[in-house]
Write an enzyme that holds these catalytic residues in place. Structure first.
Site, PDB file in Angstrom:
ATOM      1  N   ASN A   4      39.716  -0.097   8.393  1.00  0.00           N
ATOM      2  CA  ASN A   4      39.202  -0.567   7.107  1.00  0.00           C
ATOM      3  C   ASN A   4      38.873   0.658   6.269  1.00  0.00           C
ATOM      4  OD1 ASN A   4      37.817  -1.661   4.976  1.00  0.00           O
ATOM      5  ND2 ASN A   4      36.132  -2.515   6.194  1.00  0.00           N
ATOM      6  N   TRP A   5      39.741   0.920   5.290  1.00  0.00           N
ATOM      7  CA  TRP A   5      39.566   2.136   4.478  1.00  0.00           C
ATOM      8  C   TRP A   5      38.420   1.987   3.477  1.00  0.00           C
ATOM      9  CZ3 TRP A   5      45.186   4.065   2.878  1.00  0.00           C
ATOM     10  CH2 TRP A   5      45.907   4.332   4.043  1.00  0.00           C
ATOM     11  N   LYS A   6      37.919   0.763   3.308  1.00  0.00           N
ATOM     12  CA  LYS A   6      36.875   0.473   2.315  1.00  0.00           C
ATOM     13  C   LYS A   6      37.313   1.029   0.954  1.00  0.00           C
ATOM     14  CE  LYS A   6      33.606   0.138   6.051  1.00  0.00           C
ATOM     15  NZ  LYS A   6      32.240   0.287   6.549  1.00  0.00           N
ATOM     16  N   HIS A  89      33.150  -9.399   5.625  1.00  0.00           N
ATOM     17  CA  HIS A  89      32.621  -8.098   6.048  1.00  0.00           C
ATOM     18  C   HIS A  89      31.156  -7.997   5.632  1.00  0.00           C
ATOM     19  CE1 HIS A  89      31.941  -3.794   6.260  1.00  0.00           C
ATOM     20  NE2 HIS A  89      32.930  -3.771   7.122  1.00  0.00           N
ATOM     21  N   GLU A  91      29.532  -5.723   4.293  1.00  0.00           N
ATOM     22  CA  GLU A  91      29.306  -5.176   2.943  1.00  0.00           C
ATOM     23  C   GLU A  91      29.540  -6.250   1.881  1.00  0.00           C
ATOM     24  OE1 GLU A  91      31.814  -1.765   3.588  1.00  0.00           O
ATOM     25  OE2 GLU A  91      30.318  -1.070   5.034  1.00  0.00           O
ATOM     26  N   GLU A 161      30.678  -6.869  14.163  1.00  0.00           N
ATOM     27  CA  GLU A 161      30.236  -5.611  13.571  1.00  0.00           C
ATOM     28  C   GLU A 161      28.727  -5.675  13.329  1.00  0.00           C
ATOM     29  OE1 GLU A 161      33.689  -3.457  11.484  1.00  0.00           O
ATOM     30  OE2 GLU A 161      32.818  -4.812  10.031  1.00  0.00           O
ATOM     31  N   ILE A 166      27.111  -0.025  11.322  1.00  0.00           N
ATOM     32  CA  ILE A 166      28.178   0.268  10.345  1.00  0.00           C
ATOM     33  C   ILE A 166      27.806   1.468   9.488  1.00  0.00           C
ATOM     34  CG2 ILE A 166      29.412  -0.608   8.334  1.00  0.00           C
ATOM     35  CD1 ILE A 166      29.213  -3.395   9.505  1.00  0.00           C
ATOM     36  N   GLY A 167      28.619   2.508   9.587  1.00  0.00           N
ATOM     37  CA  GLY A 167      28.429   3.693   8.747  1.00  0.00           C
ATOM     38  C   GLY A 167      27.160   4.479   9.043  1.00  0.00           C
ATOM     39  N   SER A 207      30.704   2.434  13.596  1.00  0.00           N
ATOM     40  CA  SER A 207      30.596   3.832  14.051  1.00  0.00           C
ATOM     41  C   SER A 207      31.483   4.158  15.251  1.00  0.00           C
ATOM     42  CB  SER A 207      29.133   4.192  14.343  1.00  0.00           C
ATOM     43  OG  SER A 207      28.368   4.153  13.148  1.00  0.00           O
ATOM     44  N   GLY A 228      35.971   2.007  10.520  1.00  0.00           N
ATOM     45  CA  GLY A 228      35.725   2.363   9.118  1.00  0.00           C
ATOM     46  C   GLY A 228      36.006   3.840   8.900  1.00  0.00           C
ATOM     47  N   GLY A 229      34.952   4.650   8.886  1.00  0.00           N
ATOM     48  CA  GLY A 229      35.071   6.079   8.574  1.00  0.00           C
ATOM     49  C   GLY A 229      36.163   6.805   9.352  1.00  0.00           C
TER      50      GLY A 229
HETATM   51  P1  13P Z   1      32.268   2.564  10.305  1.00  0.00           P
HETATM   52  O1  13P Z   1      33.315   2.745  11.366  1.00  0.00           O
HETATM   53  O2  13P Z   1      32.390   3.572   9.195  1.00  0.00           O
HETATM   54  O3  13P Z   1      30.903   2.464  10.875  1.00  0.00           O
HETATM   55  O4  13P Z   1      32.581   1.147   9.582  1.00  0.00           O
HETATM   56  C1  13P Z   1      32.826   0.043  10.366  1.00  0.00           C
HETATM   57  C2  13P Z   1      33.286  -1.058   9.496  1.00  0.00           C
HETATM   58  O5  13P Z   1      32.566  -1.549   8.666  1.00  0.00           O
HETATM   59  C3  13P Z   1      34.675  -1.513   9.643  1.00  0.00           C
HETATM   60  O6  13P Z   1      34.898  -2.677   8.939  1.00  0.00           O
END
Ligand code: 13P
Length: 247
Positions: A4-6, A89, A91, A161, A166-167, A207, A228-229
């Protein structure tokens, strides 16, 4: 495995990285899904045509067309060759106020137009601390899949998640993630049947990094990762290598 490149990368960066992944992930024998921002989907669909990499969107709306300024419908995504769509998601839920009811409508709309939803669930830090993890996840799953048949649910992928992971760099401990994954699988077994709960893929997200992925992936009920990251650079290739070595 899904990335997920966000809201990251420019058009040039997206195309460059997609081409690099085509090369670096050419031999992988499991499903890899890239979820870039909407504006890069058409270009990447062209670039990825005929490769072993799939594309997903990060969101969609639940109507087909009409006066919904700024929204994108599943049929539009289908039309440009996109196979998957992330729905619910954290977010989207927490920053943009998406409710469980909207998540359910989006899943139904996506399935109606032949898309495969990646349905995200997970508790906040506060909910975990209050001992509400299973209660929250159960409620999210029940509402997300409300009114869906077994065949429809089988076309979805679930992503657990935990919001606190997350993040944040705070990854769930493998046993914590496994507990919730097993809980989700058991719940689906109750809501549907044993076949469905065996067949459905449940990804972990939050993460994920090359140094913690193996410990998660060896858990019995963790079928993959929603990254994500670490999906934005070469770490994604390292993660794929970890999975390859396990198969
Ligand atoms: P991170 O891997 O950056 O924590 O994000 C996870 C995420 O939200 C994937 O959808």
């Amino acid at each position: 495995m899904a990335g997920n490149w966000k809201m990251n990368k420019t058009s040039e960066q997206a195309k460059f990285f997609a081409n690099k992944l085509i090369h670096d992930l050419a031999g992988v024998n499991f499903k890899v899904i890239l979820c870039p921002p909407f504006v890069f989907l058409s270009d990447l669909a062209e670039i990825l045509k005929g490769t072993n990499l799939s594309l997903g969107a990060q969101n969609c709306y639940y109507e087909r067309s009409g006066a919904f300024t700024g929204e994108i419908s599943p049929i539009m995504l289908k039309d440009i060759g996109i196979e998957y769509v992330i729905i619910g998601h954290s977010e989207r839920r927490h920053i943009f106020g998406e409710t469980d009811e909207m998540v359910n409508k989006k899943i139904k709309a996506a399935l109606d137009d032949g898309m495969k939803p990646i349905v995200c669930v997970g508790e906040t830090k506060e909910e975990r601390e209050k001992g509400l993890t299973f209660c929250v996840v159960e409620s999210q799953i029940r509402q997300a899949f409300f009114g869906l048949s077994k065949d429809e649910v089988l076309k979805t992928v679930i992503a657990y998640e935990p919001v606190w992971a997350i993040g944040t760099g705070i990854v769930a401990k493998p046993y914590q993630a496994q507990q919730v994954h097993k809980f989700i699988r058991t719940l689906l077994g109750e809501l549907y049947d044993a076949e469905l709960c065996q067949k459905i893929s449940i990804l972990y997200g939050g993460s994920i990094k090359p140094d913690n992925f193996f410990g998660l992936m060896v858990q019995a009920d963790i079928d993959g990762g929603l990254v994500g990251g670490a999906s934005l650079d070469d770490q994604f290739v390292e993660l794929a290598k970890i999975v390859s070595r396990m198969l």
